[in-house]
Design a protein around this motif. Structure first.
Motif, PDB file in Angstrom:
ATOM      1  N   HIS A  56      13.307 -38.408 -82.757  1.00 18.51           N
ATOM      2  CA  HIS A  56      12.217 -37.439 -82.574  1.00 18.51           C
ATOM      3  C   HIS A  56      11.891 -36.622 -83.818  1.00 18.51           C
ATOM      4  O   HIS A  56      10.778 -36.143 -83.977  1.00 18.51           O
ATOM      5  CB  HIS A  56      12.444 -36.563 -81.334  1.00 18.51           C
ATOM      6  CG  HIS A  56      13.583 -35.603 -81.410  1.00 18.51           C
ATOM      7  ND1 HIS A  56      13.431 -34.333 -81.843  1.00 18.51           N
ATOM      8  CD2 HIS A  56      14.892 -35.719 -81.088  1.00 18.51           C
ATOM      9  CE1 HIS A  56      14.600 -33.691 -81.768  1.00 18.51           C
ATOM     10  NE2 HIS A  56      15.498 -34.522 -81.316  1.00 18.51           N
ATOM     11  N   TYR A  57      12.854 -36.470 -84.741  1.00 18.19           N
ATOM     12  CA  TYR A  57      12.541 -35.761 -85.980  1.00 18.19           C
ATOM     13  C   TYR A  57      11.442 -36.537 -86.742  1.00 18.19           C
ATOM     14  O   TYR A  57      10.617 -35.949 -87.427  1.00 18.19           O
ATOM     15  CB  TYR A  57      13.762 -35.668 -86.886  1.00 18.19           C
ATOM     16  CG  TYR A  57      14.917 -34.768 -86.427  1.00 18.19           C
ATOM     17  CD1 TYR A  57      15.165 -34.492 -85.090  1.00 18.19           C
ATOM     18  CD2 TYR A  57      15.783 -34.209 -87.362  1.00 18.19           C
ATOM     19  CE1 TYR A  57      16.245 -33.694 -84.700  1.00 18.19           C
ATOM     20  CE2 TYR A  57      16.859 -33.407 -86.980  1.00 18.19           C
ATOM     21  CZ  TYR A  57      17.084 -33.160 -85.641  1.00 18.19           C
ATOM     22  OH  TYR A  57      18.153 -32.374 -85.264  1.00 18.19           O
ATOM     23  N   LEU A  58      11.494 -37.888 -86.643  1.00 13.00           N
ATOM     24  CA  LEU A  58      10.535 -38.710 -87.403  1.00 13.00           C
ATOM     25  C   LEU A  58       9.220 -38.927 -86.670  1.00 13.00           C
ATOM     26  O   LEU A  58       8.166 -39.011 -87.307  1.00 13.00           O
ATOM     27  CB  LEU A  58      11.168 -40.069 -87.725  1.00 13.00           C
ATOM     28  CG  LEU A  58      12.208 -40.056 -88.841  1.00 13.00           C
ATOM     29  CD1 LEU A  58      12.938 -41.384 -88.915  1.00 13.00           C
ATOM     30  CD2 LEU A  58      11.559 -39.730 -90.185  1.00 13.00           C
ATOM     31  N   LEU A 176      30.763 -30.352 -71.769  1.00 13.75           N
ATOM     32  CA  LEU A 176      30.044 -30.093 -70.512  1.00 13.75           C
ATOM     33  C   LEU A 176      28.794 -29.271 -70.820  1.00 13.75           C
ATOM     34  O   LEU A 176      28.874 -28.065 -71.069  1.00 13.75           O
ATOM     35  CB  LEU A 176      30.987 -29.346 -69.564  1.00 13.75           C
ATOM     36  CG  LEU A 176      30.460 -28.809 -68.247  1.00 13.75           C
ATOM     37  CD1 LEU A 176      29.748 -29.892 -67.450  1.00 13.75           C
ATOM     38  CD2 LEU A 176      31.610 -28.243 -67.423  1.00 13.75           C
ATOM     39  N   ARG A 177      27.639 -29.943 -70.829  1.00 16.65           N
ATOM     40  CA  ARG A 177      26.386 -29.270 -71.204  1.00 16.65           C
ATOM     41  C   ARG A 177      25.715 -28.707 -69.960  1.00 16.65           C
ATOM     42  O   ARG A 177      25.462 -29.442 -69.002  1.00 16.65           O
ATOM     43  CB  ARG A 177      25.492 -30.282 -71.916  1.00 16.65           C
ATOM     44  CG  ARG A 177      24.179 -29.750 -72.427  1.00 16.65           C
ATOM     45  CD  ARG A 177      24.337 -28.844 -73.636  1.00 16.65           C
ATOM     46  NE  ARG A 177      23.043 -28.430 -74.107  1.00 16.65           N
ATOM     47  CZ  ARG A 177      22.531 -28.755 -75.290  1.00 16.65           C
ATOM     48  NH1 ARG A 177      23.221 -29.488 -76.135  1.00 16.65           N
ATOM     49  NH2 ARG A 177      21.340 -28.325 -75.633  1.00 16.65           N
ATOM     50  N   LEU A 178      25.415 -27.421 -70.006  1.00 14.57           N
ATOM     51  CA  LEU A 178      24.974 -26.752 -68.783  1.00 14.57           C
ATOM     52  C   LEU A 178      23.503 -26.371 -68.750  1.00 14.57           C
ATOM     53  O   LEU A 178      23.081 -25.587 -67.892  1.00 14.57           O
ATOM     54  CB  LEU A 178      25.846 -25.499 -68.575  1.00 14.57           C
ATOM     55  CG  LEU A 178      27.331 -25.824 -68.346  1.00 14.57           C
ATOM     56  CD1 LEU A 178      28.160 -24.569 -68.373  1.00 14.57           C
ATOM     57  CD2 LEU A 178      27.515 -26.563 -67.034  1.00 14.57           C
ATOM     58  N   SER A 345      26.643 -33.065 -86.799  1.00 12.14           N
ATOM     59  CA  SER A 345      25.533 -33.970 -87.164  1.00 12.14           C
ATOM     60  C   SER A 345      24.343 -33.895 -86.219  1.00 12.14           C
ATOM     61  O   SER A 345      23.224 -34.140 -86.602  1.00 12.14           O
ATOM     62  CB  SER A 345      26.015 -35.416 -87.242  1.00 12.14           C
ATOM     63  OG  SER A 345      26.215 -35.934 -85.942  1.00 12.14           O
ATOM     64  N   ASP A 346      24.609 -33.611 -84.929  1.00  9.75           N
ATOM     65  CA  ASP A 346      23.544 -33.679 -83.920  1.00  9.75           C
ATOM     66  C   ASP A 346      22.981 -35.107 -83.807  1.00  9.75           C
ATOM     67  O   ASP A 346      21.891 -35.312 -83.260  1.00  9.75           O
ATOM     68  CB  ASP A 346      22.409 -32.695 -84.195  1.00  9.75           C
ATOM     69  CG  ASP A 346      22.144 -31.814 -82.986  1.00  9.75           C
ATOM     70  OD1 ASP A 346      22.009 -32.351 -81.882  1.00  9.75           O
ATOM     71  OD2 ASP A 346      22.083 -30.585 -83.146  1.00  9.75           O
ATOM     72  N   ALA A 347      23.741 -36.089 -84.317  1.00 11.32           N
ATOM     73  CA  ALA A 347      23.254 -37.473 -84.305  1.00 11.32           C
ATOM     74  C   ALA A 347      22.947 -37.936 -82.880  1.00 11.32           C
ATOM     75  O   ALA A 347      23.680 -37.623 -81.933  1.00 11.32           O
ATOM     76  CB  ALA A 347      24.299 -38.393 -84.930  1.00 11.32           C
ATOM     77  N   ARG A 348      21.868 -38.670 -82.745  1.00 17.28           N
ATOM     78  CA  ARG A 348      21.521 -39.322 -81.475  1.00 17.28           C
ATOM     79  C   ARG A 348      21.678 -40.828 -81.610  1.00 17.28           C
ATOM     80  O   ARG A 348      21.818 -41.535 -80.632  1.00 17.28           O
ATOM     81  CB  ARG A 348      20.061 -39.031 -81.105  1.00 17.28           C
ATOM     82  CG  ARG A 348      19.895 -37.643 -80.591  1.00 17.28           C
ATOM     83  CD  ARG A 348      18.448 -37.240 -80.380  1.00 17.28           C
ATOM     84  NE  ARG A 348      18.479 -35.862 -79.961  1.00 17.28           N
ATOM     85  CZ  ARG A 348      18.439 -35.442 -78.705  1.00 17.28           C
ATOM     86  NH1 ARG A 348      18.285 -36.303 -77.732  1.00 17.28           N
ATOM     87  NH2 ARG A 348      18.518 -34.166 -78.410  1.00 17.28           N
ATOM     88  N   VAL A 349      21.532 -41.310 -82.831  1.00 12.65           N
ATOM     89  CA  VAL A 349      21.596 -42.739 -83.110  1.00 12.65           C
ATOM     90  C   VAL A 349      22.796 -42.943 -84.046  1.00 12.65           C
ATOM     91  O   VAL A 349      22.947 -42.207 -85.028  1.00 12.65           O
ATOM     92  CB  VAL A 349      20.288 -43.230 -83.775  1.00 12.65           C
ATOM     93  CG1 VAL A 349      20.322 -44.737 -83.983  1.00 12.65           C
ATOM     94  CG2 VAL A 349      19.069 -42.815 -82.952  1.00 12.65           C
TER      95      VAL A 349
HETATM   96  O1  RAT Z   1      18.696 -31.739 -82.705  1.00 15.46           O
HETATM   97  C1  RAT Z   1      18.244 -32.284 -81.701  1.00 15.46           C
HETATM   98  O2  RAT Z   1      18.267 -33.497 -81.568  1.00 15.46           O
HETATM   99  C2  RAT Z   1      17.601 -31.447 -80.646  1.00 15.46           C
HETATM  100  O3  RAT Z   1      16.683 -32.194 -79.985  1.00 15.46           O
HETATM  101  C3  RAT Z   1      18.472 -30.927 -79.555  1.00 15.46           C
HETATM  102  O4  RAT Z   1      19.080 -31.977 -78.883  1.00 15.46           O
HETATM  103  C4  RAT Z   1      19.519 -29.978 -79.813  1.00 15.46           C
HETATM  104  O5  RAT Z   1      20.386 -30.395 -80.800  1.00 15.46           O
HETATM  105  C5  RAT Z   1      20.269 -29.665 -78.549  1.00 15.46           C
HETATM  106  O6  RAT Z   1      21.432 -30.063 -78.421  1.00 15.46           O
HETATM  107  O7  RAT Z   1      19.681 -29.020 -77.676  1.00 15.46           O
END
Ligand code: RAT
Ligand code: ZN
Length: 410
Positions: A56-58, A176-178, A345-349
């Motif tokens: 989503h950053y890109l 645990l994300r709330l 990192s907040d990495a998703r990939v």
């Molecule tokens: O950095 C991100 O990818 C954001 O979209 C959020 O996911 C943020 O890091 C979060 O955890 O809420």
């Protein structure tokens, strides 16, 4: 004895620079916040060029230039979206942004053409990979010893996976994300009891390293609202009972442009005094805190100086750009010594681990070197052992200690 210590003193800046670089680049890091999942989580484990380019950053950046209606973009297949992002940001334009440079770093690490006119070579490369070996290699290149996932206890897909009895790769710790819970508007007393029981069970089953919550810029504490009740009656008692740290990520303005979907969130300056009051009222709860606004960073450092149950971590999301990481890291060294967690990192990939850590290490090494150099100019040289101790503390020690031990050892 004295001689052997003295022989390790780094009184030449060239030697000092070399040792800092070496240790910062080779010390494994424990990544305190990611959105990664292990292979056992099937489709939730994202990797490869199409996932990387549709981050989503890109997409937010590509849609500024590509000039097509948002809906048209979302209606395209993932591959078509990736093609469009590649063409827009990497072929027709120069990839100067941090997220775009991240793609270049990843391609370069794998020996792929960073000036390619299409994604053919990159796609062929990634699809030729054995995923398990690829994951090991990425962790190895990034020098990441472990990552913390973001687990939503109310997500059906995740729930089904957990219930299927998978054994999770030990490098992936749960958290645990709330957010989904806190976004529920009203709560009856019976619900509070039920929610506490639900969380207790989830914690017992999945052993998270912390509980976490993202909060808007107008977060206040105390406050006369449902979130305050949830914090006091559910989240903080659960944190205490299970001796779990509470991670607060403050300043996200969700859905500023909903048409951009996941890329549509913004930020706002928050009130750090709310966190100070939480820390003061709950001295036996450990808080990890990160703020999204650049304007809050100095205040967060000062709050951390006042409360030893507050651990600042990371340069979050819109702050994860070299110039800002440099500024924040230097400010933290000046105000907090090594008592903070410089980055997550907040990495998703998966492969994002490579670039996010390579780029962060560059800024951390520069800031650390400048601190030691300044120290040297004032009359104190450091040793290689001291640099190693400091880097270990920053990259894993502070985090591990925070999530494992109470504020005061008993
Ligand atoms: O950095 C991100 O990818 C954001 O979209 C959020 O996911 C943020 O890091 C979060 O955890 O809420
Ligand atoms: Zn995140």
């Amino acid at each position: 004895m004295v001689t052997s210590i003295e022989s390790q003193l780094l009184s030449s800046t060239t030697e000092l620079r070399a040792q800092v670089e070496l240790l910062v680049n080779s010390t494994p890091v424990m990544d305190a916040h990611t959105h990664l999942f292990p292979l056992e989580f099937n489709e939730l484990c994202l990797w490869g060029i199409d996932e990387l380019l549709t981050y989503h950053y890109l997409t937010a950046e590509a849609l500024r230039t590509a000039r097509l209606p948002y809906e048209q973009f979302w209606a395209m297949s993932k591959m078509a979206q990736a093609d469009l992002v590649w063409k827009t940001l990497f072929v027709d334009n120069t990839p100067t942004s941090e997220a775009a440079q991240g793609i270049i770093t990843v391609l370069d690490v794998f020996g792929l053409d960073t000036r390619a006119t299409n994604l053919q070579e990159a796609r062929a490369f990634f699809s030729s990979r054995n995923v398990a070996e690829h994951l090991d290699q990425v962790f190895d290149i990034a020098q990441v010893s472990g990552v913390v996932m973001t687990n939503n206890p109310f997500d059906d897909v995740e729930d089904q996976l957990w219930s299927s009895g998978i054994s999770v790769d030990r490098r992936f710790s749960s958290s645990l994300r709330l957010d989904s819970l806190v976004n529920t508007a009203e709560l009856a007393v019976s619900t509070i009891t039920r929610v506490r029981k639900f969380l207790d069970d989830w914690i017992q089953r999945h052993n998270p390293v912390y509980m976490a919550l993202s909060l808007p810029p107008d977060f206040n504490f105390p406050a006369d609202d449902a979130r305050d009740r949830l914090l006091r009656e559910v989240i903080l008692p659960t944190a205490k009972e299970h001796r779990l740290a509470l991670t607060l990520m403050v300043g996200a303005r969700r859905g500023v442009n909903p048409q951009l979907r996941e890329a549509g969130d913004g930020l706002g300056r928050a009130d750090v005094t709310a966190i100070e009051r939480l820390c003061a009222q709950y001295p036996d709860v450990k808080f990890l805190a990160t703020f999204l606004s650049r304007e809050n960073q100095h205040e967060l450092c000062i709050a951390a100086r006042k409360f030893n149950n507050l651990m600042p971590f990371g340069c979050w999301w819109f702050l994860n750009n070299p110039s800002i990481v440099s500024e924040i890291t230097r400010e933290r060294f000046e105000l907090l010594g090594q008592s903070f967690i410089p980055q997550h990192s907040d990495a998703r990939v998966l492969e994002q681990l490579i670039y996010k850590w390579q780029h962060a290490r560059r800024q951390i090494a520069d800031a650390l070197y400048d601190s030691y150099k300044q120290l040297l100019s004032r009359g104190r040289a450091v040793t290689t052992e001291e640099i190693s101790r400091d880097v270990n503390r920053l990259f894993s020690g502070n985090f591990n200690d925070w999530v494992r031990n109470p504020v005061y050892p008993v």
